[in-house]
Design a protein around this motif. Sequence first.
Motif, short mmCIF file in Angstrom:
data_model
loop_
_atom_site.label_atom_id
_atom_site.label_comp_id
_atom_site.label_asym_id
_atom_site.label_seq_id
_atom_site.Cartn_x
_atom_site.Cartn_y
_atom_site.Cartn_z
N LEU A 115 0.69 -1.20 0.08
CA LEU A 115 -0.37 0.43 -0.55
C LEU A 115 0.67 1.20 0.17
N ASP A 116 1.91 0.45 0.31
CA ASP A 116 2.78 2.61 0.01
C ASP A 116 2.82 3.27 -0.66
N GLY A 117 3.05 2.20 -1.91
CA GLY A 117 3.53 2.79 -3.36
C GLY A 117 5.45 2.46 -3.55
N GLU A 118 6.28 1.70 -2.92
CA GLU A 118 7.50 1.11 -3.30
C GLU A 118 6.90 0.43 -4.26
N THR A 119 8.31 0.35 -4.69
CA THR A 119 8.51 -0.56 -5.79
C THR A 119 9.18 -1.31 -5.64
N ALA A 120 9.04 -2.74 -6.42
CA ALA A 120 10.58 -4.14 -5.66
C ALA A 120 10.60 -5.32 -7.56
N PRO A 121 11.63 -5.67 -7.66
CA PRO A 121 11.67 -6.21 -8.80
C PRO A 121 10.58 -7.78 -9.14
N PHE A 122 9.94 -7.74 -7.90
CA PHE A 122 8.78 -8.90 -7.51
C PHE A 122 7.20 -8.50 -7.47
N PRO A 123 6.27 -8.89 -7.97
CA PRO A 123 4.85 -8.45 -7.31
C PRO A 123 4.67 -8.34 -5.44
N LEU A 124 3.98 -7.17 -5.06
CA LEU A 124 3.79 -7.27 -3.95
C LEU A 124 2.82 -8.44 -3.18
N GLN A 125 2.70 -8.63 -2.17
CA GLN A 125 1.68 -9.65 -2.24
C GLN A 125 0.33 -8.15 -0.62
N GLU A 126 -0.53 -8.07 -0.91
CA GLU A 126 -0.98 -7.63 -0.02
C GLU A 126 -1.45 -8.37 1.93
N GLY A 127 -0.89 -7.28 2.70
CA GLY A 127 -0.70 -7.96 3.93
C GLY A 127 0.54 -8.29 4.39
N ILE A 128 1.69 -8.24 3.62
CA ILE A 128 2.50 -8.54 3.78
C ILE A 128 3.49 -7.52 4.32
N VAL A 129 4.58 -7.94 4.65
CA VAL A 129 5.48 -6.50 6.11
C VAL A 129 6.94 -6.81 4.88
N TYR A 130 7.21 -5.65 3.94
CA TYR A 130 8.52 -6.04 3.52
C TYR A 130 10.01 -5.10 4.45
N LEU A 131 11.05 -5.35 3.82
CA LEU A 131 11.77 -5.10 4.35
C LEU A 131 13.30 -4.32 3.24
N LYS A 132 13.54 -3.29 3.23
CA LYS A 132 13.91 -3.14 1.84
C LYS A 132 15.46 -2.89 2.46
N ILE A 133 16.77 -2.96 2.31
CA ILE A 133 18.20 -2.76 2.20
C ILE A 133 18.58 -2.46 1.06
N SER A 134 19.51 -0.98 1.23
CA SER A 134 20.09 -0.25 -0.13
C SER A 134 21.50 0.06 1.01
N THR A 135 22.68 -0.53 -0.49
CA THR A 135 23.52 -0.15 -0.13
C THR A 135 23.96 0.30 -1.38
N PRO A 136 25.15 1.08 -1.04
CA PRO A 136 25.95 1.61 -2.50
C PRO A 136 26.29 0.51 -3.62
N ASP A 137 26.58 -0.63 -3.14
CA ASP A 137 27.00 -1.96 -4.10
C ASP A 137 25.37 -3.00 -4.50
N GLU A 138 24.39 -2.80 -3.50
CA GLU A 138 22.99 -3.72 -3.64
C GLU A 138 21.70 -2.99 -3.57
N VAL A 139 20.87 -3.47 -3.44
CA VAL A 139 19.67 -3.70 -3.30
C VAL A 139 18.63 -4.90 -2.69
N LEU A 140 18.79 -5.14 -1.23
CA LEU A 140 18.09 -6.04 -1.40
C LEU A 140 17.08 -6.27 -0.06
N PHE A 141 16.12 -7.51 -0.37
CA PHE A 141 14.62 -7.28 0.39
C PHE A 141 13.89 -9.03 0.76
N PHE A 142 13.79 -8.31 1.49
CA PHE A 142 13.08 -9.24 2.95
C PHE A 142 11.82 -9.39 3.13
#
Length: 86
Positions: free
Chosen positions: A32-59
């Motif tokens: 619901l937050d308008g954040e983009t991700a390289p995969f489909p976001l599912q309703e009701g799931i909380v995600y964590l994005k970690i951005s570093t100079p070298d990579e972006v990790l999604f959990f």
Amino acid sequence: TRQFAADSTVVDTYSDDESATMHGMWKVFSSLDGETAPFPLQEGIVYLKISTPDEVLFFSVPKITSDTLELTYLSGGGILSFTKIR
């Protein structure tokens, strides 16, 4: 060791290799937050994005309490468990 700070910074340190220390930023979001991700976001799931100079990790965040944090790494499926030490 992974440290999440209240100012949205994250630091990974390795006791056997100081040169491998990683600094980045973290952000918690949902579909619901308008954040983009390289995969489909599912309703009701909380995600964590970690951005570093070298990579972006999604959990996904299946469990969080005042003392514990459980993350599922979305690019590999591994589960990480953290315990508050401070």
